[in-house]
Motif scaffolding. Structure first.
Motif, PDB file in Angstrom:
ATOM      1  N   TYR B   4       0.826  -1.220   0.000  1.00 15.13           N
ATOM      2  CA  TYR B   4       0.000   0.000   0.000  1.00 15.13           C
ATOM      3  C   TYR B   4       0.855   1.262   0.000  1.00 15.13           C
ATOM      4  CZ  TYR B   4      -4.033  -2.984   0.709  1.00 15.13           C
ATOM      5  OH  TYR B   4      -4.996  -3.929   0.562  1.00 15.13           O
ATOM      6  N   ASP B   5       1.836   1.263  -0.901  1.00 19.63           N
ATOM      7  CA  ASP B   5       2.632   2.486  -1.035  1.00 19.63           C
ATOM      8  C   ASP B   5       2.498   3.077  -2.432  1.00 19.63           C
ATOM      9  OD1 ASP B   5       4.008   0.518  -2.340  1.00 19.63           O
ATOM     10  OD2 ASP B   5       5.874   0.726  -1.200  1.00 19.63           O
ATOM     11  N   SER B   6       1.587   2.528  -3.242  1.00 19.50           N
ATOM     12  CA  SER B   6       1.403   3.054  -4.590  1.00 19.50           C
ATOM     13  C   SER B   6       0.021   2.673  -5.128  1.00 19.50           C
ATOM     14  CB  SER B   6       2.500   2.470  -5.489  1.00 19.50           C
ATOM     15  OG  SER B   6       2.089   2.453  -6.830  1.00 19.50           O
ATOM     16  N   VAL B   7      -0.711   3.702  -5.583  1.00 16.90           N
ATOM     17  CA  VAL B   7      -2.009   3.422  -6.208  1.00 16.90           C
ATOM     18  C   VAL B   7      -1.774   2.739  -7.548  1.00 16.90           C
ATOM     19  CG1 VAL B   7      -4.101   4.464  -7.186  1.00 16.90           C
ATOM     20  CG2 VAL B   7      -3.169   5.350  -5.039  1.00 16.90           C
ATOM     21  N   ASP B   8      -0.707   3.161  -8.224  1.00 10.70           N
ATOM     22  CA  ASP B   8      -0.391   2.584  -9.528  1.00 10.70           C
ATOM     23  C   ASP B   8      -0.204   1.063  -9.434  1.00 10.70           C
ATOM     24  OD1 ASP B   8      -0.210   3.508 -12.169  1.00 10.70           O
ATOM     25  OD2 ASP B   8       1.924   2.971 -12.196  1.00 10.70           O
ATOM     26  N   PHE B   9       0.405   0.616  -8.334  1.00 12.28           N
ATOM     27  CA  PHE B   9       0.592  -0.817  -8.125  1.00 12.28           C
ATOM     28  C   PHE B   9      -0.770  -1.525  -8.105  1.00 12.28           C
ATOM     29  CE2 PHE B   9       0.435  -4.338  -5.105  1.00 12.28           C
ATOM     30  CZ  PHE B   9       1.377  -5.204  -5.645  1.00 12.28           C
ATOM     31  N   LEU B  10      -1.732  -0.937  -7.384  1.00  8.94           N
ATOM     32  CA  LEU B  10      -3.068  -1.548  -7.283  1.00  8.94           C
ATOM     33  C   LEU B  10      -3.730  -1.607  -8.662  1.00  8.94           C
ATOM     34  CD1 LEU B  10      -4.379   0.272  -4.053  1.00  8.94           C
ATOM     35  CD2 LEU B  10      -3.464  -2.048  -4.197  1.00  8.94           C
ATOM     36  N   VAL B  11      -3.577  -0.519  -9.417  1.00  7.73           N
ATOM     37  CA  VAL B  11      -4.173  -0.462 -10.754  1.00  7.73           C
ATOM     38  C   VAL B  11      -3.544  -1.535 -11.658  1.00  7.73           C
ATOM     39  CG1 VAL B  11      -4.394   0.969 -12.840  1.00  7.73           C
ATOM     40  CG2 VAL B  11      -4.772   1.976 -10.585  1.00  7.73           C
ATOM     41  N   ASN B  12      -2.226  -1.642 -11.614  1.00  7.23           N
ATOM     42  CA  ASN B  12      -1.530  -2.644 -12.428  1.00  7.23           C
ATOM     43  C   ASN B  12      -1.945  -4.065 -12.063  1.00  7.23           C
ATOM     44  OD1 ASN B  12      -0.136  -0.743 -13.915  1.00  7.23           O
ATOM     45  ND2 ASN B  12       1.632  -0.742 -12.524  1.00  7.23           N
ATOM     46  N   SER B  22     -11.552  -3.406  -6.056  1.00  2.68           N
ATOM     47  CA  SER B  22     -12.238  -3.796  -4.814  1.00  2.68           C
ATOM     48  C   SER B  22     -12.093  -5.293  -4.534  1.00  2.68           C
ATOM     49  CB  SER B  22     -13.714  -3.421  -4.885  1.00  2.68           C
ATOM     50  OG  SER B  22     -14.316  -4.007  -6.019  1.00  2.68           O
ATOM     51  N   GLU B  23     -12.185  -6.115  -5.582  1.00  2.00           N
ATOM     52  CA  GLU B  23     -12.068  -7.576  -5.388  1.00  2.00           C
ATOM     53  C   GLU B  23     -10.684  -7.939  -4.867  1.00  2.00           C
ATOM     54  OE1 GLU B  23     -13.119  -9.730  -8.980  1.00  2.00           O
ATOM     55  OE2 GLU B  23     -14.738  -8.305  -9.345  1.00  2.00           O
ATOM     56  N   LEU B  24      -9.667  -7.314  -5.466  1.00  2.00           N
ATOM     57  CA  LEU B  24      -8.292  -7.600  -5.041  1.00  2.00           C
ATOM     58  C   LEU B  24      -8.078  -7.206  -3.587  1.00  2.00           C
ATOM     59  CD1 LEU B  24      -6.122  -6.365  -8.041  1.00  2.00           C
ATOM     60  CD2 LEU B  24      -6.764  -8.700  -7.481  1.00  2.00           C
ATOM     61  N   SER B 145     -17.483  -1.068  -3.359  1.00  2.00           N
ATOM     62  CA  SER B 145     -16.727   0.128  -3.749  1.00  2.00           C
ATOM     63  C   SER B 145     -15.963   0.729  -2.564  1.00  2.00           C
ATOM     64  CB  SER B 145     -17.660   1.177  -4.367  1.00  2.00           C
ATOM     65  OG  SER B 145     -18.330   1.911  -3.359  1.00  2.00           O
ATOM     66  N   LEU B 146     -16.438   0.408  -1.344  1.00  2.00           N
ATOM     67  CA  LEU B 146     -15.735   0.914  -0.158  1.00  2.00           C
ATOM     68  C   LEU B 146     -14.349   0.278  -0.017  1.00  2.00           C
ATOM     69  CD1 LEU B 146     -18.638   1.064   2.485  1.00  2.00           C
ATOM     70  CD2 LEU B 146     -17.737   2.910   1.073  1.00  2.00           C
ATOM     71  N   PHE B 147     -14.176  -0.913  -0.598  1.00  2.00           N
ATOM     72  CA  PHE B 147     -12.842  -1.539  -0.573  1.00  2.00           C
ATOM     73  C   PHE B 147     -11.891  -0.800  -1.517  1.00  2.00           C
ATOM     74  CE2 PHE B 147     -15.452  -4.929   1.181  1.00  2.00           C
ATOM     75  CZ  PHE B 147     -14.671  -5.327   2.256  1.00  2.00           C
ATOM     76  N   THR B 148     -12.426  -0.376  -2.655  1.00  2.00           N
ATOM     77  CA  THR B 148     -11.601   0.423  -3.574  1.00  2.00           C
ATOM     78  C   THR B 148     -11.222   1.742  -2.909  1.00  2.00           C
ATOM     79  OG1 THR B 148     -12.605  -0.577  -5.503  1.00  2.00           O
ATOM     80  CG2 THR B 148     -11.627   1.590  -5.818  1.00  2.00           C
ATOM     81  N   ALA B 149     -12.227   2.387  -2.284  1.00  2.00           N
ATOM     82  CA  ALA B 149     -11.958   3.634  -1.559  1.00  2.00           C
ATOM     83  C   ALA B 149     -10.872   3.401  -0.507  1.00  2.00           C
ATOM     84  CB  ALA B 149     -13.236   4.136  -0.896  1.00  2.00           C
ATOM     85  N   SER B 150     -10.967   2.265   0.193  1.00  2.00           N
ATOM     86  CA  SER B 150      -9.999   1.956   1.252  1.00  2.00           C
ATOM     87  C   SER B 150      -8.588   1.836   0.697  1.00  2.00           C
ATOM     88  CB  SER B 150     -10.350   0.636   1.931  1.00  2.00           C
ATOM     89  OG  SER B 150     -11.605   0.711   2.528  1.00  2.00           O
ATOM     90  N   GLY B 151      -8.465   1.178  -0.453  1.00  3.49           N
ATOM     91  CA  GLY B 151      -7.142   1.000  -1.056  1.00  3.49           C
ATOM     92  C   GLY B 151      -6.468   2.351  -1.284  1.00  3.49           C
ATOM     93  N   PRO B 192      -9.903   0.399 -13.792  1.00  2.85           N
ATOM     94  CA  PRO B 192      -8.950   0.727 -12.725  1.00  2.85           C
ATOM     95  C   PRO B 192      -8.136   1.997 -13.045  1.00  2.85           C
ATOM     96  CG  PRO B 192      -8.915  -1.622 -13.150  1.00  2.85           C
ATOM     97  CD  PRO B 192      -9.808  -1.020 -14.185  1.00  2.85           C
ATOM     98  N   ARG B 193      -7.777   2.177 -14.316  1.00  2.00           N
ATOM     99  CA  ARG B 193      -7.023   3.374 -14.706  1.00  2.00           C
ATOM    100  C   ARG B 193      -7.864   4.637 -14.501  1.00  2.00           C
ATOM    101  NH1 ARG B 193      -1.889   3.354 -14.548  1.00  2.00           N
ATOM    102  NH2 ARG B 193      -1.912   1.285 -15.479  1.00  2.00           N
ATOM    103  N   MET B 194      -9.136   4.540 -14.830  1.00  2.92           N
ATOM    104  CA  MET B 194     -10.042   5.690 -14.607  1.00  2.92           C
ATOM    105  C   MET B 194     -10.158   6.001 -13.116  1.00  2.92           C
ATOM    106  SD  MET B 194     -13.154   4.893 -17.220  1.00  2.92           S
ATOM    107  CE  MET B 194     -13.016   5.145 -18.989  1.00  2.92           C
ATOM    108  N   ILE B 195     -10.149   4.940 -12.319  1.00  2.60           N
ATOM    109  CA  ILE B 195     -10.249   5.128 -10.860  1.00  2.60           C
ATOM    110  C   ILE B 195      -9.049   5.914 -10.345  1.00  2.60           C
ATOM    111  CG2 ILE B 195     -10.117   3.867  -8.658  1.00  2.60           C
ATOM    112  CD1 ILE B 195     -11.892   1.693 -10.073  1.00  2.60           C
ATOM    113  N   SER B 196      -7.874   5.559 -10.856  1.00  3.46           N
ATOM    114  CA  SER B 196      -6.687   6.284 -10.377  1.00  3.46           C
ATOM    115  C   SER B 196      -6.711   7.728 -10.874  1.00  3.46           C
ATOM    116  CB  SER B 196      -5.396   5.553 -10.763  1.00  3.46           C
ATOM    117  OG  SER B 196      -4.966   5.913 -12.037  1.00  3.46           O
TER     118      SER B 196
END
Lengths: 220, 292
Positions: B4-12, B22-24, B145-151, B192-196
């Motif tokens: 959890y040190d990069s949003v880009d990592f989550l998107v990738n 959110s699933e991840l 969607s709250l899991f995505t927000a949490s990430g 995911p890219r749109m989310i970031s």
């Protein structure tokens, strides 16, 4: 930090430091007393002293002392509830050198005249740091199951208590022992990885030179 | 385990596995907490229910905070929307009503979910619930969607701060707004890219916002900033869903937010010594005490 920390905690407003943290400070104080308090003296320092009325910090501290959790909706009415329960309370302001801006000093008494005191800070996001127990410098956060053992400062006390815990399979995460003076009162702060059963707490309490042993459950 | 040190990592990760963020996060967090995914989902659903309840209670008439400085504005907004008279139409009106409702309930010592903090607790519920209701989105997707927000929120907390006392209001309402933008972008079917991009745009728009609570209370200007944070989240999601990108990547925006917070003088970070707290009226409220 996990998802339930970032979307959470569920709490009564308005401020995680001024209400959720304050409830937790009250809860630690009452666990330390171990019985129902009949009188509470609550001294507030720094930002707690300046803004406690507007934030409801007084209500939150008292709610914690009455055993409520940070999400209890009765917190709002805790001043009235305390009166109904026969809990006498007094709030005052105090200046404590080098203390965190959100610090409270609480003294509690039970009906038999037993008393305890703590000094604790609400350090943000509902987290707390207990800095003093009965006038002795300690440091624990309530993030872990914590045992507080007040005892006389005699040789072998630490070995005895920790051996006792090891025998019952309780792993110690951190340990600190402080004393007021050589041969005087001392306190052990023991943070554990698992719940300490009541039987263990009772047995430690019965050991020679142990004045009291209380368990502060992991804060929710 | 994620750092959890990069949003880009989550998107990738999401793109690589062809999964929603959110699933991840639900999967990874359940493993981390050593509970089942269903258990963790239920815990989040309980928080979602508290949010729904807070909206309901906070929109009732007659709310008043302990200090007397706030209360009742969500009800005013609700009446305006119900009469069909609000300028920007029902969706926007409902979003503002909900944001005020949760935030006002907070100041009135009601039960809320700190998301990520109590001071910014209105933004995520209002954005997520408004989009769920208005777009008839499945409740399960809204909870997810709250899991995505949490990430997004955990990355910001780790790399910068979510505390007004440390980083100013940009860290508090800014983080909530970025988290909300991410959540509703996913709910609306964004990639995911749109989310970031949504998170980046939302945070960018609030950079530099100071924390200047009048009389030190979480009321003025905090409650109305929750309404603004929601409006900003809607804006950011709308732009991102149209395919508009943030020229500055989200992780760099987060770093910028941290640097700005570090540069900010302490009088503008929750100490109630600067900004609105130090206006003539702000000083009056402080002096008057709280029995207004």
């Amino acid at each position: 930090m996990d998802v339930l920390d970032i979307i959470g905690p569920v709490m009564i407003g308005p401020s995680s430091s001024h209400t959720a943290g304050a409830v937790r400070i009250g809860k630690v104080a009452v666990s330390l007393l171990g019985t129902k308090p009949v009188k509470a003296e609550i001294m507030l320092h720094g930002s707690f002293a300046e803004t406690y009325k507007g934030h409801g910090t007084d209500k939150a501290l008292l709610a914690g002392i009455m055993g409520m959790e940070p999400d209890d909706e009765r917190i709002r009415n805790s001043l009235e509830l305390a009166k109904e329960e026969g809990l006498e309370y007094r709030f005052g302001k105090v200046y404590i050198e080098n203390a965190h801006p959100n610090t409270a000093r609480i003294i509690l008494w039970d009906k038999d005249g037993r008393t305890c005191s703590i000094e604790a800070a609400s350090v943000g996001g509902g987290s707390i740091l207990v800095k003093k127990v009965n006038g002795m410098n300690v440091e624990f956060s309530g993030q872990y199951e914590t045992l507080i053992v007040l005892h006389e400062d005699v040789a072998g006390m630490i070995a005895e208590v920790t051996y006792f815990m090891a025998e019952r399979g309780i792993n110690i995460g951190s340990f600190r022992c402080v004393r007021k003076e050589k041969g005087g009162a001392a306190v052990m702060i023991i943070e554990c990885d698992s719940v300490v059963p009541k039987s263990v707490v009772d047995e430690i309490r019965k050991q020679p030179h142990v004045l009291s042993c209380v368990r502060v459950e992991k804060l929710k | 385990m994620y750092q959890y040190d990069s949003v880009d990592f989550l998107v990738n990760e999401a793109e690589k596995n062809n999964k929603k963020i959110s699933e991840l996060i639900l999967k990874e967090q359940a493993e981390r907490m050593e509970i089942t995914r269903d258990d963790l989902y239920s815990k989040m659903e309980k928080r979602f229910e508290v949010m729904e309840e807070a909206v309901k209670k906070g929109s009732m008439p007659g709310l008043r905070s302990v200090s007397g400085l706030s209360g009742g504005d969500a009800y005013k907004m609700k009446c305006q929307v119900d009469r069909g008279e609000n300028l920007c139409g029902p969706l926007f009106g409902h979003a503002l009503t909900k944001a005020l409702a949760v935030s006002e309930l907070n100041s009135c010592m009601g039960k809320i979910v700190a998301a990520p903090t109590a001071g910014s607790c209105g933004i995520i519920p209002s954005a997520v619930l408004t989009i769920m209701e208005d777009k008839n989105i499945d409740r399960k997707d809204a909870v997810m969607s709250l899991f995505t927000a949490s990430g997004i929120g955990i990355v910001i907390a780790n790399k910068a701060s979510i505390s007004g006392a440390e980083g100013g209001c940009q860290a508090e309402c800014g983080t909530a707004s970025a988290m909300a933008a991410a959540a509703i972008t996913e709910m609306a079917g964004g990639t995911p890219r749109m989310i970031s991009n949504a998170a980046a745009i939302a945070l960018k728009n609030i950079l530099g916002l100071v924390c200047d609570p009048v009389a030190g209370l979480v009321e003025v200007p905090c409650i109305k900033r929750n309404a603004m944070g929601t409006a900003n989240a809607l804006t950011a999601a709308e732009l991102a869903l149209a395919g508009i990108e943030s020229r500055i990547p989200v992780d760099e925006v987060i770093e910028a937010m941290k640097k700005i917070g570090d540069m900010m003088p302490s009088c503008l970070k929750e100490t109630a010594q600067g900004g609105l707290a130090d206006t003539k009226t702000g000083r009056f409220y402080k002096k008057a005490g709280f029995d207004l």
